[in-house]
Design a protein around this motif. Structure first.
Motif, PDB file in Angstrom:
ATOM      1  N   THR A 119       0.853  -1.190   0.000  1.00 12.49           N
ATOM      2  CA  THR A 119       0.000   0.000   0.000  1.00 12.49           C
ATOM      3  C   THR A 119       0.888   1.239   0.000  1.00 12.49           C
ATOM      4  OG1 THR A 119      -1.658  -1.197   1.279  1.00 12.49           O
ATOM      5  CG2 THR A 119      -1.850   1.181   1.218  1.00 12.49           C
ATOM      6  N   ARG A 120       0.565   2.168  -0.900  1.00 11.26           N
ATOM      7  CA  ARG A 120       1.373   3.379  -1.042  1.00 11.26           C
ATOM      8  C   ARG A 120       0.499   4.622  -0.938  1.00 11.26           C
ATOM      9  NH1 ARG A 120       4.800  -0.010  -0.797  1.00 11.26           N
ATOM     10  NH2 ARG A 120       6.299  -0.628  -2.356  1.00 11.26           N
ATOM     11  N   HIS A 121       1.138   5.747  -0.653  1.00 13.88           N
ATOM     12  CA  HIS A 121       0.469   7.039  -0.577  1.00 13.88           C
ATOM     13  C   HIS A 121       1.333   8.034  -1.333  1.00 13.88           C
ATOM     14  CE1 HIS A 121      -0.133  10.977   1.561  1.00 13.88           C
ATOM     15  NE2 HIS A 121      -1.309  10.723   1.048  1.00 13.88           N
ATOM     16  N   ARG A 168      -4.045   7.018  -2.714  1.00 14.50           N
ATOM     17  CA  ARG A 168      -3.650   5.815  -1.967  1.00 14.50           C
ATOM     18  C   ARG A 168      -3.889   4.654  -2.921  1.00 14.50           C
ATOM     19  NH1 ARG A 168      -2.476   7.609   3.204  1.00 14.50           N
ATOM     20  NH2 ARG A 168      -3.491   9.592   3.569  1.00 14.50           N
TER      21      ARG A 168
END
Length: 179
Positions: A119-121, A168
């Motif tokens: 998971t990235r932001h 996100r």
């Protein structure tokens, strides 16, 4: 015991995962400072008001350096708590050791790359303004080569034809290093 605990947190967990030397030093310095103050307060039996005053002083210190994440604030908090625990529980080394172990284990697991590592932001600036949210999502997924979980438009400039989006997403081909 405090030095071992903060070295494990700062060097063993934080630095190996995030590689920010500036914060590594800040965590160690903050921890050792807190430990020294708490140890002095316990030995000297200074009035409780002086102790609260010192911690009030610490609370107004602002982090004026580069922007830090919520994750890095959590490391600051645990560095402070380790200093407090080891300073206060110095008379009971087994309790201090157990609490150090719990704090370090929680940080190791909670910040482990395999827990939510894909998971990235990211803040993305697009060179286009999308009126349709579905087109925006499709454009972001195409550019990021990822599945978008959430996107929030934070700024639209119709003059320059620019959109800033807080995204996100789940990286499709992220190779997570386990440490």
């Amino acid at each position: 015991m405090n030095l071992v605990a903060i070295c494990l947190l700062a060097y063993g967990i934080y630095y190996r995962r995030h590689h920010r030397r500036d914060l590594l030093f800040a965590y160690v310095a903050l921890n050792v400072g807190i430990f020294a103050v708490v140890s002095l307060l316990l030995v000297q039996r200074i009035d409780i008001a002086v102790g609260f005053g010192l911690f009030g002083l610490l609370s107004i210190i602002r982090l004026r350096s580069s922007e830090i994440t919520q994750q890095e604030i959590a490391y600051y908090f645990v560095a402070i708590v380790l200093g407090l625990v080891n300073g206060v529980a110095a008379a009971w080394p087994l309790i201090a050791l157990a609490l150090d172990g719990v704090l370090l284990a929680v940080m190791y697991v909670a910040d482990h790359p395999q827990l939510l590592g894909r998971t990235r932001h990211q803040m993305v600036t697009l060179d286009v303004v999308h009126a349709d949210p579905d087109l925006l999502r499709a454009d972001l997924e195409s550019r990021l080569r990822a599945r978008v979980l959430q996107c929030v438009v934070t700024q639209v400039d119709y003059v320059r034809d620019v959109t800033v989006v807080d995204v996100r997403y789940v990286a499709q081909d992220a190779r997570v290093r386990v440490r």
